[in-house]
Write a protein that holds these residues in place. Structure first.
Motif, short mmCIF file in Angstrom:
data_model
loop_
_atom_site.label_atom_id
_atom_site.label_comp_id
_atom_site.label_asym_id
_atom_site.label_seq_id
_atom_site.Cartn_x
_atom_site.Cartn_y
_atom_site.Cartn_z
N GLN A 26 41.32 36.15 46.98
CA GLN A 26 42.40 37.09 46.69
C GLN A 26 42.80 37.11 45.21
O GLN A 26 43.72 37.82 44.83
N ALA A 27 42.11 36.35 44.39
CA ALA A 27 42.45 36.27 42.97
C ALA A 27 41.97 37.51 42.23
O ALA A 27 40.90 38.04 42.50
N SER A 28 42.78 37.97 41.29
CA SER A 28 42.37 39.10 40.46
C SER A 28 41.83 38.64 39.11
O SER A 28 41.23 39.43 38.39
N LEU A 29 42.05 37.36 38.76
CA LEU A 29 41.52 36.80 37.53
C LEU A 29 40.61 35.62 37.86
O LEU A 29 40.85 34.89 38.82
N TRP A 30 39.59 35.42 37.04
CA TRP A 30 38.71 34.27 37.19
C TRP A 30 39.41 33.03 36.63
O TRP A 30 40.28 33.13 35.75
N PRO A 31 39.05 31.83 37.10
CA PRO A 31 39.69 30.60 36.62
C PRO A 31 39.62 30.44 35.10
O PRO A 31 40.58 29.99 34.47
N SER A 32 38.50 30.82 34.49
CA SER A 32 38.39 30.69 33.03
C SER A 32 39.37 31.60 32.30
O SER A 32 39.87 31.26 31.23
#
Length: 64
Positions: A26-32
């Motif tokens: 459900q994330a819209s941004l990557w962890p980096s």
């Protein structure tokens, strides 16, 4: 060095080291990207109040 160049130079090594980090469904941004945003806030001394100064060559928010 422009702000865009600085952010790009900061993001590239972070992204290279975190290429195997899993992304939440459900994330819209990557962890980096999240780590890069966190580093920018830490370097700038970011707080909870975000503003952009008109006329400045800044591409990320900072605390006033």
């Amino acid at each position: 060095m422009t702000t865009e160049d600085f952010i790009t130079d900061l993001f590239c090594p972070v992204d290279a080291r975190m290429k195997n980090a899993p992304n939440h469904s459900q994330a819209s941004l990557w962890p980096s990207e999240l780590v890069t945003i966190g580093l920018l806030f830490a370097l700038k001394g970011g707080g909870s109040r975000l503003t952009i100064v008109p006329g400045e060559n800044l591409y990320f928010p900072f605390s006033d």
